[in-house]
Design an enzyme around this catalytic site. Sequence first.
Site, PDB file in Angstrom:
ATOM      1  CB  CYS A  23      -3.116 -25.780  -8.641  1.00 28.11           C
ATOM      2  SG  CYS A  23      -1.017 -25.613  -9.426  1.00 28.11           S
ATOM      3  CB  CYS A  43     -10.993 -23.200 -11.036  1.00 32.75           C
ATOM      4  SG  CYS A  43      -8.902 -22.795 -10.746  1.00 32.75           S
ATOM      5  CG  LEU A 101       2.809 -13.054   0.324  1.00 33.92           C
ATOM      6  CD1 LEU A 101       3.770 -11.973  -0.388  1.00 33.92           C
ATOM      7  CD2 LEU A 101       2.147 -11.691   1.884  1.00 33.92           C
ATOM      8  CB  CYS A 138       4.095 -24.476 -13.986  1.00 32.32           C
ATOM      9  SG  CYS A 138       3.913 -22.763 -12.811  1.00 32.32           S
ATOM     10  CD  GLU A 195      -6.094 -30.191 -12.973  1.00 29.67           C
ATOM     11  OE1 GLU A 195      -5.312 -30.957 -12.887  1.00 29.67           O
ATOM     12  OE2 GLU A 195      -5.831 -29.561 -11.969  1.00 29.67           O
ATOM     13  CB  CYS A 211       5.683 -23.688  -6.183  1.00 32.69           C
ATOM     14  SG  CYS A 211       5.681 -22.215  -6.354  1.00 32.69           S
ATOM     15  CG  ASN A 255      -5.556 -31.121  -1.166  1.00 35.52           C
ATOM     16  OD1 ASN A 255      -6.190 -31.532  -0.766  1.00 35.52           O
ATOM     17  ND2 ASN A 255      -6.344 -31.167  -2.726  1.00 35.52           N
ATOM     18  CD  GLU A 278       2.504 -16.628 -13.046  1.00 32.41           C
ATOM     19  OE1 GLU A 278       2.132 -17.264 -11.852  1.00 32.41           O
ATOM     20  OE2 GLU A 278       2.028 -15.821 -13.010  1.00 32.41           O
ATOM     21  CB  SER A 331      -4.258 -16.765  -9.292  1.00 31.59           C
ATOM     22  OG  SER A 331      -3.273 -17.172  -7.856  1.00 31.59           O
TER      23      SER A 331
HETATM   24  N1  SAH Z   1       0.129 -20.530 -11.034  1.00 27.01           N
HETATM   25  C1  SAH Z   1      -0.649 -19.192 -10.161  1.00 27.01           C
HETATM   26  C2  SAH Z   1      -1.640 -19.541 -10.866  1.00 27.01           C
HETATM   27  C3  SAH Z   1      -1.956 -20.860 -10.355  1.00 27.01           C
HETATM   28  S1  SAH Z   1      -2.406 -21.835  -9.222  1.00 27.01           S
HETATM   29  C4  SAH Z   1       0.023 -18.855  -8.956  1.00 27.01           C
HETATM   30  O1  SAH Z   1       0.597 -19.588  -8.355  1.00 27.01           O
HETATM   31  O2  SAH Z   1      -0.856 -18.003  -8.561  1.00 27.01           O
HETATM   32  C5  SAH Z   1      -3.657 -21.510  -8.541  1.00 27.01           C
HETATM   33  C6  SAH Z   1      -2.886 -22.018  -6.231  1.00 27.01           C
HETATM   34  O3  SAH Z   1      -3.595 -23.641  -6.413  1.00 27.01           O
HETATM   35  C7  SAH Z   1      -1.878 -20.899  -5.738  1.00 27.01           C
HETATM   36  O4  SAH Z   1      -2.317 -19.839  -4.946  1.00 27.01           O
HETATM   37  C8  SAH Z   1      -1.289 -22.243  -5.154  1.00 27.01           C
HETATM   38  O5  SAH Z   1      -1.039 -22.102  -3.912  1.00 27.01           O
HETATM   39  C9  SAH Z   1      -2.540 -23.452  -5.026  1.00 27.01           C
HETATM   40  N2  SAH Z   1      -2.419 -24.951  -5.115  1.00 27.01           N
HETATM   41  C10 SAH Z   1      -1.063 -25.612  -5.485  1.00 27.01           C
HETATM   42  N3  SAH Z   1      -0.486 -26.583  -5.168  1.00 27.01           N
HETATM   43  C11 SAH Z   1      -1.122 -26.506  -4.078  1.00 27.01           C
HETATM   44  C12 SAH Z   1      -1.523 -27.334  -2.774  1.00 27.01           C
HETATM   45  N4  SAH Z   1      -0.371 -28.841  -2.252  1.00 27.01           N
HETATM   46  N5  SAH Z   1      -2.845 -27.293  -1.291  1.00 27.01           N
HETATM   47  C13 SAH Z   1      -2.825 -26.350  -1.854  1.00 27.01           C
HETATM   48  N6  SAH Z   1      -3.091 -25.373  -2.647  1.00 27.01           N
HETATM   49  C14 SAH Z   1      -2.886 -25.172  -3.797  1.00 27.01           C
HETATM   50 FE1  SF4 Z   2       3.373 -22.606 -11.509  1.00 28.95          FE
HETATM   51 FE2  SF4 Z   2       1.062 -21.814  -9.806  1.00 28.95          FE
HETATM   52 FE3  SF4 Z   2       1.815 -24.532  -9.044  1.00 28.95          FE
HETATM   53 FE4  SF4 Z   2       3.742 -22.491  -8.908  1.00 28.95          FE
HETATM   54  S1  SF4 Z   2       1.397 -22.920  -7.465  1.00 28.95           S
HETATM   55  S2  SF4 Z   2       3.750 -24.119 -10.066  1.00 28.95           S
HETATM   56  S3  SF4 Z   2       3.494 -20.851  -9.782  1.00 28.95           S
HETATM   57  S4  SF4 Z   2       1.002 -23.488 -10.921  1.00 28.95           S
END
Ligand code: SAH
Ligand code: SF4
Length: 370
Positions: free
Chosen positions: A344, A113, A226, A120, A87, A124, A301, A171, A202
């Site tokens: 995301c 975006c 972070l 990935c 997406e 996380c 979210n 990532e 990011s």
């Molecule tokens: N992998 C990279 C970039 C993609 S993720 C990274 O982690 O920085 C992009 C953003 O989406 C990140 O800041 C992440 O924290 C956020 N994100 C992922 N899942 C989320 C959720 N459930 N609610 C809010 N933000 C979320």
């Molecule tokens: Fe990958 Fe970013 Fe999602 Fe973490 S927050 S799993 S690095 S896309």
Amino acid sequence: MKQNIYDYSLKELEEILSPSFRAKQVYHWLYAKYIHDFDKMLNLPKSLQQELDEKFSAKNLSIIEVETSRDGSRKYLFRTKDGLSFESVFIKMRDKKIDEQGKIIEGEKYTFCLSSQVGCKVGCAFCSTAKGGFVRNLSAGEIVEQVVRLKEDNALAPEKRVNIVYMGMGEPLDNFEHVTKAIRIIAELNGLSISTRRQTISTSGIAPKIRKLGELDLGVQLAISLHAVNDELRSRLIPMNRAYNIESVLDAVRNFPVDTRKRVMFEYLVIKGLNDDLGSAKALLRLLDGIKSKVNLILFNPHEESEFERPDDEDVRKFADFLVSKGLLCTIRESKGLDISAACGQLREKEKRKSLKNVSCETRREDGNP
Ligand code: SAH
Ligand code: SF4
């Protein structure tokens, strides 16, 4: 197999095409006119149109679903030639500028975006992209083409100001070569012409890759996910923190070349009861001491696969007020497109569920038929 033409920098195309000035013409059709049929590139000789059509494809992504939010953001689900989906999000925001006479001019600005991978590897705990695991890197061309298709589908004039954030699926620093090549192609003055300064990577914090990116000195902006102020919690949220802990990430950031007028963005996902207290805000302030930074608070979210909860607005406000009172630049990420599954990886997950449960949902195909 035809090559993806968006994989090619202008210089590479100039080396292939003869005479070389044809490359600039092709670039103009692709990036200013969004034309993907070579036979519609009218100032090219027929023989070259044919040659291009034999070697290259200028349509490698198809739009399989678009969801439009009440706030005008649109989430796109793309399908690659090998049948994978990912997406991108089109975000429209109001913009105010003051002209030379001091008059306020209201306009619009756009942020795209983009995804850098299908899935990935980082895994996380809060992220729905992580749940599907890793499938493959997107090519530079597949990253670049997201911009072209978003501009085309929204009929954006080529000169409209667009910012790029690599915050979709994946990532970006784990797909280093393709992402940095895409950044350069997107910045090409004869093409999309979106300066590297308007592009933000990011990352979840792959410290050696942050250093490598810094050494390239592309002028690109850096955002660090972070999310936590101590290694124990950060490792729980972002397992990679066990390899590159908070201090090693901050160390890499300190060595990153930052434009004199810019700051490194620290993204902080606020999760109810985990990291939303004032003690965390104080620790964050201490951690960022000495770094030219700004903080972007993101409200978690909720989604079906997750155990975490969205924080209370009141707690987020207190957190932000504290940082601001200490002189730190801090914003709360506007929940753009919250009604269309904002964060995301969530649209793709929904698409999967849809095919499982056959739930109906607005789908738009390339041919315009529902
Ligand atoms: N992998 C990279 C970039 C993609 S993720 C990274 O982690 O920085 C992009 C953003 O989406 C990140 O800041 C992440 O924290 C956020 N994100 C992922 N899942 C989320 C959720 N459930 N609610 C809010 N933000 C979320
Ligand atoms: Fe990958 Fe970013 Fe999602 Fe973490 S927050 S799993 S690095 S896309």
